[in-house]
Design a protein around this motif. Sequence first.
Motif, PDB file in Angstrom:
ATOM      1  N   SER A  49       0.825  -1.206   0.000  1.00 25.16           N
ATOM      2  CA  SER A  49       0.000   0.000   0.000  1.00 25.16           C
ATOM      3  C   SER A  49       0.862   1.261   0.000  1.00 25.16           C
ATOM      4  N   ILE A  50       1.994   1.247   0.704  1.00 29.06           N
ATOM      5  CA  ILE A  50       2.895   2.400   0.682  1.00 29.06           C
ATOM      6  C   ILE A  50       3.467   2.605  -0.713  1.00 29.06           C
ATOM      7  N   LEU A  51       3.840   1.534  -1.373  1.00 30.97           N
ATOM      8  CA  LEU A  51       4.385   1.656  -2.726  1.00 30.97           C
ATOM      9  C   LEU A  51       3.334   2.139  -3.714  1.00 30.97           C
ATOM     10  N   LEU A  52       2.105   1.659  -3.574  1.00 31.61           N
ATOM     11  CA  LEU A  52       1.037   2.117  -4.461  1.00 31.61           C
ATOM     12  C   LEU A  52       0.697   3.574  -4.196  1.00 31.61           C
ATOM     13  N   LEU A  53       0.658   3.971  -2.929  1.00 35.13           N
ATOM     14  CA  LEU A  53       0.379   5.367  -2.595  1.00 35.13           C
ATOM     15  C   LEU A  53       1.477   6.303  -3.096  1.00 35.13           C
ATOM     16  N   SER A  54       2.722   5.874  -3.028  1.00 35.29           N
ATOM     17  CA  SER A  54       3.797   6.726  -3.530  1.00 35.29           C
ATOM     18  C   SER A  54       3.724   6.865  -5.046  1.00 35.29           C
ATOM     19  N   SER A  80      15.527  -0.747  -0.163  1.00 31.56           N
ATOM     20  CA  SER A  80      14.764  -0.585   1.056  1.00 31.56           C
ATOM     21  C   SER A  80      13.415   0.023   0.689  1.00 31.56           C
ATOM     22  N   LEU A  81      12.553   0.135   1.655  1.00 32.09           N
ATOM     23  CA  LEU A  81      11.212   0.647   1.394  1.00 32.09           C
ATOM     24  C   LEU A  81      11.250   2.106   0.968  1.00 32.09           C
ATOM     25  N   ILE A  82      12.155   2.885   1.532  1.00 30.50           N
ATOM     26  CA  ILE A  82      12.245   4.302   1.175  1.00 30.50           C
ATOM     27  C   ILE A  82      12.721   4.464  -0.258  1.00 30.50           C
ATOM     28  N   ILE A  83      13.731   3.710  -0.659  1.00 32.51           N
ATOM     29  CA  ILE A  83      14.247   3.794  -2.022  1.00 32.51           C
ATOM     30  C   ILE A  83      13.195   3.320  -3.014  1.00 32.51           C
ATOM     31  N   MET A  84      12.478   2.262  -2.673  1.00 38.71           N
ATOM     32  CA  MET A  84      11.435   1.767  -3.567  1.00 38.71           C
ATOM     33  C   MET A  84      10.284   2.755  -3.683  1.00 38.71           C
ATOM     34  N   SER A  85       9.939   3.454  -2.593  1.00 39.34           N
ATOM     35  CA  SER A  85       8.861   4.438  -2.674  1.00 39.34           C
ATOM     36  C   SER A  85       9.303   5.673  -3.461  1.00 39.34           C
ATOM     37  N   ILE A  86      10.573   6.079  -3.336  1.00 36.91           N
ATOM     38  CA  ILE A  86      11.085   7.176  -4.168  1.00 36.91           C
ATOM     39  C   ILE A  86      11.059   6.776  -5.640  1.00 36.91           C
ATOM     40  N   ASN A  87      11.410   5.542  -5.908  1.00 38.19           N
ATOM     41  CA  ASN A  87      11.374   5.057  -7.285  1.00 38.19           C
ATOM     42  C   ASN A  87       9.947   5.040  -7.826  1.00 38.19           C
ATOM     43  N   ASN A  88       8.978   4.620  -7.017  1.00 37.69           N
ATOM     44  CA  ASN A  88       7.583   4.625  -7.450  1.00 37.69           C
ATOM     45  C   ASN A  88       7.074   6.043  -7.637  1.00 37.69           C
ATOM     46  N   PHE A  89       7.500   6.978  -6.788  1.00 38.50           N
ATOM     47  CA  PHE A  89       7.148   8.382  -6.966  1.00 38.50           C
ATOM     48  C   PHE A  89       7.688   8.891  -8.297  1.00 38.50           C
ATOM     49  N   ARG A  90       8.904   8.494  -8.625  1.00 40.51           N
ATOM     50  CA  ARG A  90       9.524   8.888  -9.890  1.00 40.51           C
ATOM     51  C   ARG A  90       8.774   8.311 -11.083  1.00 40.51           C
ATOM     52  N   ILE A  91       8.359   7.081 -10.982  1.00 42.58           N
ATOM     53  CA  ILE A  91       7.623   6.448 -12.075  1.00 42.58           C
ATOM     54  C   ILE A  91       6.277   7.140 -12.278  1.00 42.58           C
ATOM     55  N   GLY A  92       5.575   7.432 -11.189  1.00 46.80           N
ATOM     56  CA  GLY A  92       4.304   8.144 -11.303  1.00 46.80           C
ATOM     57  C   GLY A  92       4.482   9.542 -11.859  1.00 46.80           C
ATOM     58  N   SER A  93       5.561  10.201 -11.462  1.00 44.24           N
ATOM     59  CA  SER A  93       5.845  11.538 -11.955  1.00 44.24           C
ATOM     60  C   SER A  93       6.160  11.525 -13.449  1.00 44.24           C
ATOM     61  N   THR A  94       6.949  10.574 -13.879  1.00 49.06           N
ATOM     62  CA  THR A  94       7.284  10.467 -15.294  1.00 49.06           C
ATOM     63  C   THR A  94       6.049  10.141 -16.114  1.00 49.06           C
ATOM     64  N   TYR A  95       5.192   9.277 -15.589  1.00 45.79           N
ATOM     65  CA  TYR A  95       3.959   8.944 -16.293  1.00 45.79           C
ATOM     66  C   TYR A  95       3.059  10.169 -16.445  1.00 45.79           C
ATOM     67  N   ALA A  96       2.942  10.977 -15.404  1.00 49.91           N
ATOM     68  CA  ALA A  96       2.123  12.192 -15.486  1.00 49.91           C
ATOM     69  C   ALA A  96       2.703  13.176 -16.478  1.00 49.91           C
ATOM     70  N   LEU A  97       4.018  13.270 -16.517  1.00 53.01           N
ATOM     71  CA  LEU A  97       4.675  14.178 -17.452  1.00 53.01           C
ATOM     72  C   LEU A  97       4.448  13.744 -18.894  1.00 53.01           C
ATOM     73  N   ILE A  98       4.557  12.472 -19.161  1.00 54.11           N
ATOM     74  CA  ILE A  98       4.332  11.962 -20.518  1.00 54.11           C
ATOM     75  C   ILE A  98       2.863  12.091 -20.896  1.00 54.11           C
ATOM     76  N   LEU A  99       1.973  11.820 -19.972  1.00 55.63           N
ATOM     77  CA  LEU A  99       0.545  11.955 -20.249  1.00 55.63           C
ATOM     78  C   LEU A  99       0.178  13.398 -20.562  1.00 55.63           C
ATOM     79  N   GLU A 100       0.763  14.340 -19.846  1.00 53.50           N
ATOM     80  CA  GLU A 100       0.514  15.758 -20.112  1.00 53.50           C
ATOM     81  C   GLU A 100       1.054  16.161 -21.480  1.00 53.50           C
TER      82      GLU A 100
END
Length: 106
Positions: A29-34, A80-100
């Motif tokens: 859930s933390i990874l999905l939320l990030s 670790s969980l923090i690195i994986m959540s930063i990576n998921n934040f990056r993936i979501g951010s890149t997806y939003a940028l490409i979608l825009e």
Amino acid sequence: MQKTKYTEFIDSLVKTINPFISDSWGKRSILLLSLLFGFYFTNSLISFLLDKPVNTIFLAITIVLIMELSIRSSLISRFSLIIMSINNFRIGSTYALILEAFKLGS
């Protein structure tokens, strides 16, 4: 039972998917939320800054550069969980940028 290519494929598929399924619900859930927060944050930031007289190409390059530097700068070798959540934040951010970019047609 005989070892066929199909059974080897199924075994490798189970070995690949099993770590994602066997994690705790808190970690998933933390990874999905990030991931979703990265999408929401970048989408709202881009929407806010498109109204301002800012060069959007440099803005997009800056956002991608910050996201890549945030994940590359970590010296922790294991995920670790923090690195994986930063990576998921990056993936979501890149997806939003490409979608825009697709929405704007550029």
